[in-house]
Scaffold this motif. Structure first.
Motif, short mmCIF file in Angstrom:
data_model
loop_
_atom_site.label_atom_id
_atom_site.label_comp_id
_atom_site.label_asym_id
_atom_site.label_seq_id
_atom_site.Cartn_x
_atom_site.Cartn_y
_atom_site.Cartn_z
N ALA A 164 0.83 -1.21 0.00
CA ALA A 164 0.00 0.00 0.00
C ALA A 164 0.86 1.26 0.00
N VAL A 165 1.95 1.25 0.77
CA VAL A 165 2.83 2.42 0.82
C VAL A 165 3.48 2.66 -0.53
N GLN A 166 3.93 1.58 -1.18
CA GLN A 166 4.66 1.74 -2.43
C GLN A 166 3.75 1.94 -3.64
N LEU A 167 2.51 1.49 -3.56
CA LEU A 167 1.56 1.74 -4.64
C LEU A 167 0.89 3.11 -4.51
N GLY A 168 0.62 3.53 -3.29
CA GLY A 168 -0.07 4.79 -3.05
C GLY A 168 -1.57 4.65 -3.26
N LEU A 169 -1.97 4.40 -4.49
CA LEU A 169 -3.38 4.22 -4.84
C LEU A 169 -3.61 2.83 -5.40
N GLY A 170 -4.85 2.36 -5.27
CA GLY A 170 -5.22 1.08 -5.84
C GLY A 170 -5.81 1.23 -7.23
N LYS A 171 -6.35 0.15 -7.73
CA LYS A 171 -6.97 0.13 -9.05
C LYS A 171 -8.06 1.20 -9.15
N ASP A 172 -8.11 1.88 -10.31
CA ASP A 172 -9.09 2.94 -10.55
C ASP A 172 -9.01 4.05 -9.50
N ILE A 227 8.41 10.06 -6.34
CA ILE A 227 7.31 10.52 -5.50
C ILE A 227 6.63 11.68 -6.24
N LEU A 228 5.37 11.52 -6.56
CA LEU A 228 4.59 12.58 -7.21
C LEU A 228 3.48 13.01 -6.26
N THR A 229 3.42 14.29 -5.98
CA THR A 229 2.41 14.77 -5.04
C THR A 229 1.92 16.15 -5.44
N ALA A 230 0.70 16.46 -5.06
CA ALA A 230 0.14 17.80 -5.23
C ALA A 230 0.06 18.46 -3.86
N GLN A 282 -4.28 11.34 -12.83
CA GLN A 282 -4.10 10.93 -14.22
C GLN A 282 -2.75 10.24 -14.41
N ALA A 283 -1.73 10.74 -13.75
CA ALA A 283 -0.41 10.12 -13.85
C ALA A 283 -0.43 8.69 -13.32
N PHE A 284 -1.15 8.49 -12.22
CA PHE A 284 -1.24 7.14 -11.67
C PHE A 284 -2.05 6.21 -12.56
N ASP A 285 -2.93 6.76 -13.36
CA ASP A 285 -3.71 5.95 -14.30
C ASP A 285 -2.93 5.60 -15.56
N ASP A 286 -1.80 6.26 -15.78
CA ASP A 286 -1.00 6.05 -16.98
C ASP A 286 0.06 4.97 -16.70
N SER A 287 -0.07 3.82 -17.33
CA SER A 287 0.81 2.70 -17.02
C SER A 287 2.27 3.01 -17.37
N ASN A 288 2.50 3.81 -18.42
CA ASN A 288 3.87 4.14 -18.79
C ASN A 288 4.57 4.92 -17.68
N ILE A 289 3.88 5.95 -17.18
CA ILE A 289 4.46 6.74 -16.09
C ILE A 289 4.60 5.89 -14.83
N ARG A 290 3.53 5.21 -14.50
CA ARG A 290 3.50 4.45 -13.24
C ARG A 290 4.60 3.41 -13.19
N ASP A 294 7.36 2.97 -15.62
CA ASP A 294 8.70 3.41 -16.01
C ASP A 294 9.36 4.29 -14.96
N LEU A 295 8.57 5.07 -14.24
CA LEU A 295 9.13 5.96 -13.22
C LEU A 295 8.93 5.43 -11.80
N ALA A 296 8.35 4.22 -11.67
CA ALA A 296 8.10 3.63 -10.34
C ALA A 296 7.40 4.64 -9.44
N LEU A 297 6.21 5.02 -9.86
CA LEU A 297 5.50 6.15 -9.26
C LEU A 297 4.93 5.82 -7.89
#
Length: 427
Positions: free
Chosen positions: A18-26, A127-130, A193-201, A203-206
């Motif tokens: 959970a810590v390393q994923l941040g968010l779950g599916k959808d 780490i991506l955050t707003a 949106q970034a977390f929904d993008d598999s390339n970003i998620r 390739d950058l280990a988001l």
């Protein structure tokens, strides 16, 4: 610790995942399948803050991480005081701004950084955050200079105070910042949106450091125990907590604390003109309005991400939502609240002033009111000086950055442009 995705309950993870994923599916939030209840509360509240926090967090994490690891995480993360300061006969402020970036976000960000350091090992992460103000500084400080971790912080251009901005946009190295020409909700949407993008998620280990990350919420539980401990030492009971509320992570942590057995009578969710939740608690209609800019900018949030967790806790515990009262203040009332505190001999800032005033509206004669002081007044020096006709001196942490250059990129609220920028600077 086992957690499930509130949107897809079949997705079950442990704390490390959970810590390393941040968010779950959808974009679903992770939520614990069970909430530990602590025994012998009186003995627990008699302990010093750090020692108590080890037991509070150990109840969640010792089975997975080991109690010795939990103890080390706490010792490294919680290195500053949490005073409860009396304002008048009915109200006190829990000052959460004595950490390195002078805001309550230091608790969650520092604990999260320690958790990621423990769990990720040598794996490279982004780490991506707003941020609507203070998260950016706390996260940047917590991760600054760490090997194998890049941080990107999005914030609404021109909608946070200059000193807030300089706390995290002047660092450089592994800290990358983007001023988005929109509001916080737009920044938050870009993160999702970034977390929904598999390339970003992939390739950058988001990963995310917003209050959607469960490690931050668990850390914040600890200072609610400290608030009640100090109040009880002063012989006070029937405690009402008034929480300045933007993205509602802070209130979520308080509800977790109560669910663990902490004797809190009820909560007040104190907001500014961005009053989605107070209106919802009255009429049951979830109708976010367009976000408006206020002097309490860290609460300029119309679609709080953590609200589903608030409802999930109440449902799991069998509590009515009326356990939480919503209070929203206009700019006029915020000015009056700030001045009232100052005249009472307590120098504050707009967010805490809103929470303090919320206590005066509905506190009963037998109740003790505690409001959370979420940031040092000097982080809002321009507002505080203007409204109180004073000239606040800067603490060393702010004086050190006041003259530094801002290093941020500037982008519109456009996902494709953000994606290109992320790969350009982070890959």
């Amino acid at each position: 610790m086992e957690l499930y995705n509130l949107k897809h309950p079949s997705q079950v993870v442990n704390f490390s995942q959970a810590v390393q994923l941040g968010l779950g599916k959808d974009r679903g939030l992770f939520f614990p399948t069970s909430i530990p209840v602590l025994a012998d509360m009186d003995a627990l509240l008699a302990l010093p803050f750090a020692e108590r926090s080890k037991k509070v967090l150990g109840a969640w994490l010792a089975d997975e991480l080991g109690q010795d690891s939990v103890d080390i995480l706490v010792d490294k993360a919680f290195t500053f005081d949490v005073p409860l300061v009396k304002v008048d006969d009915k109200r006190a402020c829990l000052e959460l701004f004595h950490g390195p970036t002078l805001a309550f976000k230091d608790f969650g960000a520092r604990f999260m950084a320690q958790c990621i350091g423990l769990l990720a090992g040598n794996k490279k992460l982004t780490i991506l955050t707003a941020t609507s103000g203070d998260t950016g500084a706390a996260v940047a400080d917590a991760f600054y200079g760490l090997d194998n971790v890049n941080v990107m912080v999005l914030y609404p251009k021109g909608k946070i105070s200059e000193l807030q901005e300089k706390m995290f946009t002047t660092l450089g190295q592994n800290i990358h910042t983007v001023a988005v020409t929109s509001d916080f909700d737009a920044c938050q949407h870009l993160v999702k949106q970034a977390f929904d993008d598999s390339n970003i998620r992939e390739d950058l280990a988001l990963n995310s450091a917003n209050s959607i990350n469960i490690s931050r919420l668990l850390a914040q539980i600890c200072y609610y125990f400290e608030a009640v401990a100090q109040a009880k030492q002063a012989g006070q009971d029937d405690i009402v907590l008034s929480v300045p509320s933007g993205n509602f992570g802070n209130l979520t942590a308080g509800l977790f604390a109560k669910a663990m057995g902490l004797p809190i009578k009820r909560f007040i969710a104190a907001t500014n003109s961005n009053d989605t939740v107070p209106r919802y608690l009255v009429d049951g209609e979830w109708q976010p309005h367009k976000t408006v800019a206020t002097m309490s900018n860290a609460m300029d949030v119309s679609e709080p991400s953590n609200w589903p967790r608030v409802e999930a806790i109440c449902a799991q515990m069998g509590w009515p939502l009326s356990l939480v009262t919503g209070v929203a203040l206009s700019e006029f009332d915020t000015r009056a609240a700030l001045l009232q505190l100052y005249q009472a001999g307590y120098q504050s800032e707009p967010h805490a002033a809103i929470a303090a005033h919320a206590l005066t509206i509905g506190l009963e004669s037998n109740e003790t009111g505690i409001f959370l002081g979420t940031a040092h007044p000097a982080k809002f020096k321009d507002v505080v000086d203007r409204e109180l006709s004073i000239n606040l001196s800067l603490p060393p942490e702010l004086a050190a950055v006041a003259q530094k250059d801002i290093l941020s990129a500037q982008l519109p609220a456009d996902f494709e442009q953000l994606k290109s920028h992320m790969f350009a600077v982070l890959k």
